[in-house]
Write an enzyme that holds these catalytic residues in place. Structure first.
Site, PDB file in Angstrom:
ATOM      1  CG  ASP A  30      -2.221  -0.453   1.091  1.00  0.00           C
ATOM      2  OD1 ASP A  30      -2.632  -0.549   0.018  1.00  0.00           O
ATOM      3  OD2 ASP A  30      -2.806  -0.960   2.031  1.00  0.00           O
TER       4      ASP A  30
HETATM    5  C1  GLC Z   1      -1.063   2.329   5.983  1.00  0.00           C
HETATM    6  C2  GLC Z   1      -0.194   1.393   6.730  1.00  0.00           C
HETATM    7  C3  GLC Z   1      -0.367   0.374   5.868  1.00  0.00           C
HETATM    8  C4  GLC Z   1      -1.580  -0.178   5.564  1.00  0.00           C
HETATM    9  C5  GLC Z   1      -2.550   0.892   4.772  1.00  0.00           C
HETATM   10  C6  GLC Z   1      -3.870   0.393   4.918  1.00  0.00           C
HETATM   11  O1  GLC Z   1      -0.657   3.146   4.644  1.00  0.00           O
HETATM   12  O2  GLC Z   1       1.133   1.743   6.924  1.00  0.00           O
HETATM   13  O3  GLC Z   1       0.396  -0.957   6.370  1.00  0.00           O
HETATM   14  O4  GLC Z   1      -1.258  -1.162   4.578  1.00  0.00           O
HETATM   15  O5  GLC Z   1      -2.247   1.832   5.982  1.00  0.00           O
HETATM   16  O6  GLC Z   1      -4.789   1.435   4.303  1.00  0.00           O
HETATM   17  C1  GLC Z   2      -1.784  -3.962   5.269  1.00  0.00           C
HETATM   18  C2  GLC Z   2      -2.991  -3.696   4.413  1.00  0.00           C
HETATM   19  C3  GLC Z   2      -2.828  -4.521   3.165  1.00  0.00           C
HETATM   20  C4  GLC Z   2      -1.498  -4.335   2.482  1.00  0.00           C
HETATM   21  C5  GLC Z   2      -0.269  -4.575   3.649  1.00  0.00           C
HETATM   22  C6  GLC Z   2       1.002  -3.860   2.941  1.00  0.00           C
HETATM   23  O1  GLC Z   2      -1.725  -5.335   5.721  1.00  0.00           O
HETATM   24  O2  GLC Z   2      -4.206  -4.304   4.982  1.00  0.00           O
HETATM   25  O3  GLC Z   2      -3.846  -4.451   2.188  1.00  0.00           O
HETATM   26  O4  GLC Z   2      -1.234  -5.380   1.424  1.00  0.00           O
HETATM   27  O5  GLC Z   2      -0.343  -3.797   4.724  1.00  0.00           O
HETATM   28  O6  GLC Z   2       0.870  -2.497   2.637  1.00  0.00           O
END
Ligand code: GLC
Ligand code: GLC
Length: 798
Positions: free
Chosen positions: A484
């Protein structure tokens, strides 16, 4: 190493023996739509269906002290005031124990010859928490004391409850009966629901107004009524409604008494809301109180809850020579998969339950952990998720559990999302053999009249990738892929905007993802295999197209996605490499090593072995594999959120446990058992970690463990709700223990170091019970066991 508790595997419990754990160690209760979070000191809250819109108890995140509010019991015994769970008074106890079990928590405290054991659980089939309080006079003298309960009501919408005080402080309403307190804020208008706290004994006193009970300048640790041994008899009008019943109890030496508290939630039909003007219809609450009026009824409900979990956990179990492995597989990993499926990423002690809906990708991956446990619910979940897809194959990144509608705040454009629908559906059909699901009509964006078959949704998902290829023939990343925080089109200068929702510069972007490329090859092959199955028998021309697209992707990865020693991670907006030896920082990333080795891209040319060797060399540390190395030490505008994290945390070189199993599976597919096993032990909490360092619960996986560049490598965060649960499950059950569900049977293909000799798996598969003994001889290979209903005892040397 200081220990705060230990496992009791026979009881399937974790026993916390020190209340002041390094972080609240919590458990979940609930099996259908009423859920609770409960810490080892009875903190936490509950909700029905949606942690934001139907919050029953108030909770303060980030509070000082930590974890304030919950279901508290106070005992006033002479001049001593104490709580069975130690908090909030923190009076030193003579005995304390908290047992977190499957869907229940039992907290016992003892002080000055009075013992209080409180069993908390959510009974199957009811929207309530039971708090069974068993008081025993363990002294040799007669005792008279007071017992108080205390809950604080949330004004339903957990978000406005924390914001809109000008309104909230005037809306609170309750009704009080001799044995129950009803919370009915906003019931007069559009709400058809209320909550109540009832007891199987009449109160000797009560309060429902927080200030009267606690005192304006006191905390939960010093409620003025408890200190005085009195009750104010307050009826809340606005301000902050609570439920604080009091009981005056006398116990002879050795005697016990049990009280049953029911914290319930009721929805009434609009036409049956009131029994008189302004008086709520309490009949459903009364029925619930009647159902738990006696200790025998509570025992029966508790037995039913145990049976629910016994049944689930009997579907897959292992008996090996490694107790930590057995405990993880048989109890805690499967339990965590269930909880993660129920909660998605909504409510934990790291997720507020307010911000995020159900993730499209997250929910699909979660399925891999529960298809063997609750296939019917998996089926419904797949159809719900697919219904949020757009006609072009793109998806809402998240949807709301209450309405099942896509979430416009986050929108779409995460280009890995569509492929996860193939992943989830394949996992479901392999487990169940239910090919019929492919013919279910499913709309787009929940719009009636737009229905196509689920199979068509899968085809559109696949096509979304081939419709969005970049200059190297690799998938365009969009807002981000699985990571993300790899926001390659975002370029944000403004600290007040979110990386994930800000306007992305997709026009002219060359940002391509090797993670999606690997995912596409792996899932594309699975998809082709599904299409070719006689029960689907798709048009061979279409299957050939799918296979050709997969082959083209492999070629593209080998040509422009290989860096010499490992797979590249991505190309950025300008077409520059990310995750290459030519980069200053972030030379190698885990996701593409995981997915490209799971997809076995370039295996014959030795690329997979090389990539896995590089993962060991550059990413491994004693706590697991970090996400990237070296960590980014400064913010790079064109990379987005990843470089906004200080080094060693989260997506910037944290050990993001979710992706470790990808490498472990890659290792297993390459037949490298020692590496697979070592990586597995590194991230699995029951292999004796330093509890003070790890900080979070020692019985569940956490999303992230601080990486080697962090201030305290090995410190865990974001426990419970993480894709790690489903992925470690898939990895250990299918690739280490080697029991792989296939469309027509089970494929046995283990990858465990030879020194573990042999093990036995009992596995329910559709209508069959397999009892499989696997003896590791080093010969390798696999064995296919066709599906046949009934019991099958199998002994395999492999
Ligand atoms: C933030 C977190 C990430 C997560 C994301 C979900 O970016 O750092 O880990 O996946 O939020 O929306
Ligand atoms: C968090 C989010 C997931 C994402 C991950 C890596 O676990 O829930 O959707 O893939 O972060 O960013």
């Amino acid at each position: 190493m200081k220990e705060f508790g230990h496992f009791d595997d026979k009881a399937r419990e974790y026993v916390v023996t020190e209340p002041a754990t390094p972080w609240p160690w919590i458990n979940y209760m609930g099996t259908e739509d009423f859920f609770s979070l409960i810490s080892n000191t009875a903190g936490g809250y509950c909700f029905c269906r949606d942690a934001k819109f139907r919050r029953i108890l108030r909770y303060r995140y980030n509070g000082v002290p930590m974890d304030a509010g919950g279901r508290y019991f106070y005992l006033k015994d002479g001049d001593t005031v104490w709580n069975p769970g130690w908090k909030p008074c923190k009076t030193p106890l003579d005995f304390y124990e908290c047992r977190h079990g499957m869907g229940y928590t039992r907290i016992t405290g003892e002080k000055n010859g009075l013992r209080a054991e409180v069993l908390f659980f959510v009974p199957v089939g009811y929207r309530c928490e039971i708090h069974r309080v068993r008081l025993t006079n363990t002294s040799s003298a007669h005792k008279s004391f007071q017992l108080y309960g205390l809950l604080e009501w949330c004004l339903w919408n957990a978000s406005t409850d924390m914001e809109n005080f000008q309104r909230n402080l005037s809306t609170g309403e309750v009704e009080v009966e001799p044995d129950a307190i009803y919370h009915k804020t906003e019931y007069r208008e559009r709400r058809d629901h209320y909550a109540f706290y009832g007891v199987n004994r009449h109160f000797d006193g009560f309060d429902t107004d927080r200030e009267t009970f606690i005192g304006m300048y006191n905390g939960f640790d010093a409620p003025q009524q408890v200190l005085a041994g009195t009750s104010g008899g307050s009826v809340a009008h606005g301000w902050s409604p609570v439920a604080a019943p009091r009981f005056d109890i006398t116990l002879e030496a050795g005697a016990s008494e049990e009280l049953v508290f029911v914290l319930g939630y009721v929805e009434n039909p609009p036409e049956a809301k009131f029994t008189a003007p302004g008086v709520i219809n309490k009949a459903p609450a009364r029925a619930m109180l009647q159902a738990f009026a006696t200790p025998a009824q509570v025992d029966a409900a508790f037995t039913a809850l145990k049976a629910f979990w016994d049944d689930l956990l009997s579907r897959f179990s292992v008996a090996s020579v490694v107790p930590e492995l057995d405990r993880t597989v048989n109890i805690w990993n499967q339990y965590q998969c269930m909880i993660t499926f129920f909660m998605s990423r909504s409510a934990s002690y790291f997720e507020s339950g307010i911000g995020r809906g159900m993730g499209f990708r997250d929910s699909n991956q979660d399925l891999a952990g529960i298809v063997h446990l609750i296939p019917d619910r998996a089926r419904q979940r797949i159809l719900d998720i697919a219904a949020t897809q757009f006609p072009d194959g793109g998806c809402y990144h998240q949807y709301q559990p209450l309405t099942k509608r896509g979430n416009n705040d986050i929108g779409g454009g995460f280009n890995d999302d569509p492929l996860w629908l193939i992943f989830g559906t394949v996992a479901y059909i392999k487990e169940t053999g239910d090919f019929g699901i492919l013919q279910e009509p499913v709309p787009f964006d929940n719009k009636p009249g737009t229905e196509v078959s689920l199979l068509d949704h899968l085809k559109i998902s696949f096509k979304h990738v081939t419709d969005n290829l970049g200059p190297h023939g690799l998938p365009l990343i969009g807002r981000a892929d699985w990571n993300d925080c790899l926001n390659l089109n975002c370029f944000s200068d403004n600290p007040d905007e979110s990386f994930q929702t800000t306007e992305n510069k997709t026009e002219g972007s060359q940002a391509e993802s090797l993670m999606i490329a690997g995912l596409f090859v792996a899932e594309g092959r699975d998809f082709a295999q599904l299409l070719e199955h006689p029960r689907v028998a798709a048009d061979p021309a279409y299957v050939a197209e799918v296979r050709a697209a997969v082959a083209a992707m492999e070629t593209a990865v080998k040509k422009d996605g290989w860096d010499g020693e490992w797979f590249l991670r991505a190309y950025d907006f300008y077409g520059n490499k990310i995750g290459s030896h030519t980069c200053e920082e972030g030379k190698i990333f885990i996701e593409s090593q995981g997915w490209c080795t799971m997809a076995r891209i370039g295996a014959e040319e030795g690329l997979c072995d090389k990539a896995l060797d590089s993962a060991v060399k550059y990413l491994e540390c004693e706590h697991g594999l970090v996400l990237n190395a070296p960590a980014y030490t400064r913010y790079l505008k064109e990379y987005g959120e990843i470089s906004s994290y200080p080094q060693g945390y989260k997506e910037n070189a944290g050990i993001f446990c979710h992706n470790n199993p990808w490498v472990i599976i890659g290792e297993a597919m390459a037949g490298r058992a020692e590496n697979a096993w070592r990586h597995y032990c590194q991230i699995t909490p029951s292999f004796g970690k330093d509890q003070s360092l790890r900080k979070v619960e020692p019985y569940v996986f956490c999303q992230m463990v601080a990486g080697r560049d962090a201030a305290r490598p090995g410190e865990g965060k974001n426990s419970w709700l993480t894709g790690t649960a489903a992925w470690t499950w898939k990895c250990v059950s299918e690739f280490i223990l080697g029991v792989k569900p296939q469309y027509d049977g089970l494929l046995i293909e283990p990858c465990l170091p030879l020194r573990y000799g042999q093990y036995r798996i009992q596995r329910r598969f559709r209508d069959a019970d397999y009892d499989i003994t696997i003896r590791l001889t080093g010969a390798g290979g696999s064995r296919f066991i066709p599906y046949r209903p009934g019991r099958q005892v199998i002994d395999i040397e492999i």
